[in-house]
Design a protein around this motif. Structure first.
Motif, PDB file in Angstrom:
ATOM      1  N   ASP A 274     -33.411  15.540  20.459  1.00  0.00           N
ATOM      2  CA  ASP A 274     -32.613  14.874  19.438  1.00  0.00           C
ATOM      3  C   ASP A 274     -32.067  13.583  20.034  1.00  0.00           C
ATOM      4  OD1 ASP A 274     -31.342  14.513  16.968  1.00  0.00           O
ATOM      5  OD2 ASP A 274     -29.541  15.566  17.606  1.00  0.00           O
TER       6      ASP A 274
ATOM      7  N   ASN B 101     -23.528  18.203  29.012  1.00  0.00           N
ATOM      8  CA  ASN B 101     -23.657  19.645  28.884  1.00  0.00           C
ATOM      9  C   ASN B 101     -25.081  20.032  29.276  1.00  0.00           C
ATOM     10  OD1 ASN B 101     -23.101  22.312  28.259  1.00  0.00           O
ATOM     11  ND2 ASN B 101     -23.465  22.046  26.080  1.00  0.00           N
TER      12      ASN B 101
ATOM     13  N   GLU C   1     -31.921  22.084  28.726  1.00  0.00           N
ATOM     14  CA  GLU C   1     -31.531  21.004  27.829  1.00  0.00           C
ATOM     15  C   GLU C   1     -30.325  20.282  28.407  1.00  0.00           C
ATOM     16  OE1 GLU C   1     -29.401  21.004  23.630  1.00  0.00           O
ATOM     17  OE2 GLU C   1     -31.432  21.826  23.529  1.00  0.00           O
TER      18      GLU C   1
ATOM     19  N   LYS D 193     -27.656  17.534  27.463  1.00  0.00           N
ATOM     20  CA  LYS D 193     -27.070  16.819  26.326  1.00  0.00           C
ATOM     21  C   LYS D 193     -26.023  15.850  26.861  1.00  0.00           C
ATOM     22  CE  LYS D 193     -24.573  17.545  22.000  1.00  0.00           C
ATOM     23  NZ  LYS D 193     -23.977  18.554  21.110  1.00  0.00           N
TER      24      LYS D 193
ATOM     25  N   SER E 223     -23.503  12.700  25.613  1.00  0.00           N
ATOM     26  CA  SER E 223     -22.897  11.959  24.505  1.00  0.00           C
ATOM     27  C   SER E 223     -21.987  10.886  25.076  1.00  0.00           C
ATOM     28  CB  SER E 223     -22.051  12.886  23.626  1.00  0.00           C
ATOM     29  OG  SER E 223     -22.825  13.935  23.116  1.00  0.00           O
TER      30      SER E 223
ATOM     31  N   GLU F 176     -26.010   9.808  21.416  1.00  0.00           N
ATOM     32  CA  GLU F 176     -26.169  11.170  21.928  1.00  0.00           C
ATOM     33  C   GLU F 176     -27.653  11.446  22.088  1.00  0.00           C
ATOM     34  OE1 GLU F 176     -23.803  14.617  20.467  1.00  0.00           O
ATOM     35  OE2 GLU F 176     -25.763  15.275  19.739  1.00  0.00           O
TER      36      GLU F 176
ATOM     37  N   GLN G  69     -30.328  14.631  23.395  1.00  0.00           N
ATOM     38  CA  GLN G  69     -30.622  15.961  23.904  1.00  0.00           C
ATOM     39  C   GLN G  69     -32.020  15.847  24.493  1.00  0.00           C
ATOM     40  OE1 GLN G  69     -29.815  17.966  20.132  1.00  0.00           O
ATOM     41  NE2 GLN G  69     -28.425  19.290  21.254  1.00  0.00           N
ATOM     42  N   TYR G  70     -32.062  15.805  25.818  1.00  0.00           N
ATOM     43  CA  TYR G  70     -33.321  15.646  26.528  1.00  0.00           C
ATOM     44  C   TYR G  70     -33.594  16.960  27.236  1.00  0.00           C
ATOM     45  CZ  TYR G  70     -37.036  13.340  29.080  1.00  0.00           C
ATOM     46  OH  TYR G  70     -38.277  12.972  29.565  1.00  0.00           O
TER      47      TYR G  70
END
Length: 171
Positions: A30, A57, A71, A73, A75, A92, A94-95
């Motif tokens: 995302d 995170n 994952e 994350k 931001s 943000e 999410q890789y």
């Protein structure tokens, strides 16, 4: 994509002989960039430095036999330093990565998934954030390197404090 293996041959003391871990895939799950107050926020003075809040995170889940998805994350929100802050931008990502891990103890696996794997993912997530912010009309946001080992240790200490009832209280 090159396979990355860790183990005694790679100078790691964390894995037994025969233990191995590799990257099977990396991908963006995302990505979001918001520039809610453009074009007004693009007229900023060069010496007007914004406040930037960054949160990180890491989550790991088993996805199959010896397969784990990690994952990362990240931001970041930039706001003006005024009495009533205005959002300049919010980004943000999410890789994630799919990692294969075999012959690791539970402790070694946990350390690999929460320390080594996010360290491998971070440079790619960092570049995606920098590019998104630049493409939004701002100077690229170059995040400082993250010490995932220190974050892992902090999380373990917090869990131990909660389990023993020694958690600090807020007054």
């Amino acid at each position: 994509m090159a396979e990355e293996t860790t183990g005694p041959e790679a100078g790691s003391d964390a894995q037994p002989a025969g233990g191995e871990a590799s990257v099977a895939a990396q991908y963006v799950k995302d990505l979001s960039f918001e520039n809610p107050n453009a074009p007004q926020t693009l007229y900023r003075q060069p010496d007007d430095k914004p406040n930037i809040d960054v949160s990180v995170n890491v989550q790991a889940q088993q996805r199959g036999q010896d397969a784990y998805e990690v994952e990362l994350k990240i931001s970041a929100t930039s706001k003006t330093k005024e009495d009533t802050p205005t959002v300049i931008f919010a980004v943000e990502v999410q890789y994630a990565g799919l990692f294969m891990a075999r012959n690791l103890s539970d402790a070694q696996l946990q350390q690999f998934l929460l320390i080594a794997a996010p360290q491998m993912l971070f440079p790619f997530a960092r570049r995606i954030i920098a590019d998104a912010v630049r493409d939004g009309g701002f100077p690229p946001l170059m995040l400082d390197p993250i010490d995932f080992h220190a974050l892992y240790q902090q999380q373990r200490q917090q869990i131990q404090q909660q389990q023993t009832g020694d958690a600090p209280t807020l007054n």
